[in-house]
Write a protein that holds these residues in place. Structure first.
Motif, PDB file in Angstrom:
ATOM      1  N   TRP A 165       4.347   3.589   0.422  1.00 59.73           N
ATOM      2  CA  TRP A 165       4.863   2.615  -0.527  1.00 59.73           C
ATOM      3  C   TRP A 165       4.461   3.014  -1.939  1.00 59.73           C
ATOM      4  O   TRP A 165       3.303   3.357  -2.204  1.00 59.73           O
ATOM      5  N   VAL A 225       5.058  -1.980  -4.047  1.00 58.18           N
ATOM      6  CA  VAL A 225       3.930  -2.864  -3.747  1.00 58.18           C
ATOM      7  C   VAL A 225       3.889  -4.014  -4.742  1.00 58.18           C
ATOM      8  O   VAL A 225       3.710  -5.180  -4.371  1.00 58.18           O
ATOM      9  N   THR A 277       6.530  -6.585  -3.979  1.00 61.16           N
ATOM     10  CA  THR A 277       6.209  -7.340  -2.768  1.00 61.16           C
ATOM     11  C   THR A 277       5.094  -8.353  -3.023  1.00 61.16           C
ATOM     12  O   THR A 277       5.159  -9.493  -2.559  1.00 61.16           O
ATOM     13  N   LYS A 331       3.648  -5.701   5.549  1.00 56.26           N
ATOM     14  CA  LYS A 331       3.004  -5.647   4.236  1.00 56.26           C
ATOM     15  C   LYS A 331       2.552  -7.045   3.810  1.00 56.26           C
ATOM     16  O   LYS A 331       1.476  -7.213   3.213  1.00 56.26           O
ATOM     17  N   ASN A 344      -0.639  -7.678   5.462  1.00 57.40           N
ATOM     18  CA  ASN A 344      -1.708  -6.950   4.766  1.00 57.40           C
ATOM     19  C   ASN A 344      -2.160  -7.696   3.519  1.00 57.40           C
ATOM     20  O   ASN A 344      -3.354  -7.747   3.202  1.00 57.40           O
ATOM     21  N   TYR A 385      -5.409  -2.318   5.563  1.00 61.22           N
ATOM     22  CA  TYR A 385      -4.465  -2.180   4.455  1.00 61.22           C
ATOM     23  C   TYR A 385      -4.807  -0.993   3.561  1.00 61.22           C
ATOM     24  O   TYR A 385      -5.930  -0.494   3.541  1.00 61.22           O
ATOM     25  N   LEU A 407      -2.643  -1.316  -2.231  1.00 61.70           N
ATOM     26  CA  LEU A 407      -2.304  -2.735  -2.078  1.00 61.70           C
ATOM     27  C   LEU A 407      -3.452  -3.601  -2.578  1.00 61.70           C
ATOM     28  O   LEU A 407      -3.241  -4.589  -3.293  1.00 61.70           O
TER      29      LEU A 407
END
Length: 282
Positions: free
Chosen positions: A5, A10, A13, A54, A57, A79, A83
């Motif tokens: 990612w 990220v 998200t 995700k 996570n 994770y 992130l």
């Protein structure tokens, strides 16, 4: 083969997750599926399953930072470091979300009504397999991110704690009556009110045999995997009275209360981590 990612993916998200979390903490309805469909259009090549993973996570990162998470996204702790960094950076700068979390943690709570109080009993969360990424995921390593542990703040909400204890009082009386032990049900004692917090447990109840059941109640409005806080005295009493000591963990308390129980000493059923220190000038 799935690609890593990017920071942009990220960040998008995490931003979408935070928007949903703010709505959930504020009691505003939202649609997870609609959010996910809109988010996928903004990402490179990510499946719905990948986005869901995700999200899970992100829940794990937030727990490690002492922050509530979206109940529907069960935390997955293994994770990536990127992130963690993005969640931390955005959380520090998102004053609106921090204010919403503070208001939710402090919100007064009343005892919720349920149709079948014995039906709220469920199983404890399963221990996740696999370790967190080295250097990531420990509360000690990440607490510098925000100045307040919002999970601890919620745990200190006295109206929430009292409401949880009253709920468990009703649960225990119903449990004993269901076993045909009405006299024992009448004897169930709200120990934290009658004897004070020094007893190391909140409720004195009974087994079907009449033996004592010492119950410590921990209540949260958040999900089943939310960690809780144990005092030194509670830990000591759980060790000395292990054969008759129980944790009653209430979660999802403001919307749909559920309950799981753990018997014996905290050291045998929980992973314990120090969360504060007593300091004296030397």
């Amino acid at each position: 083969m799935a690609t890593d990612w990017s920071r942009e993916e990220v960040a998008a998200t995490v931003a979408d997750y935070f928007a949903m979390l703010a709505a959930e903490l504020s009691g505003v309805p939202y649609n997870k599926a609609a959010h996910r469909r809109a988010l996928i259009k903004r990402l490179s090549v990510r499946s719905a399953q990948s986005v869901e993973f995700k999200h899970a996570n992100i829940s794990a990162v937030l727990i490690d930072l002492g922050f509530p998470y979206i109940t529907g996204y069960k935390p997955r702790s293994n994770y990536q470091g990127l992130l963690h960094d993005v969640v931390s950076e955005r959380l520090v700068s998102d004053s609106q979300l921090l204010n919403v979390a503070a208001a939710d943690a402090d919100r007064p709570i009343v005892v919720p009504e349920v149709e079948d109080i014995l039906g709220v009993l469920t199983t404890p969360p399963a221990m996740q397999s696999g370790d967190k990424e080295p250097g990531r995921g420990s509360i000690q390593a990440t607490r510098a991110c925000i100045s307040v542990n919002y999970l601890e703040r919620e745990a200190r909400n006295r109206s929430l704690g009292t409401a949880g204890e009253l709920f468990v009082l009703n649960f225990e009386r119903a449990r004993l009556i269901n076993l045909g032990k009405e006299r024992l049900a009448e004897k169930v004692e709200h120990t934290s009110q009658t004897r004070g917090d020094g007893a190391g447990f909140d409720i004195l109840s009974y087994e079907e045999t009449g033996a004592d059941r010492l119950i410590e109640v921990k209540t949260t409005k958040y999900g089943r995997e939310t960690p809780f806080f144990v005092s030194r005295n509670e830990l000591a009493v759980s060790e000395s009275e292990a054969s008759r000591y129980y944790l009653y963990r209430l979660f999802g308390f403001n919307v749909k209360p559920r309950l799981f129980t753990l018997a014996g000493a905290f050291s045998e059923s929980c992973r314990l981590s120090p969360s504060s220190y007593l300091a004296s000038v030397i």
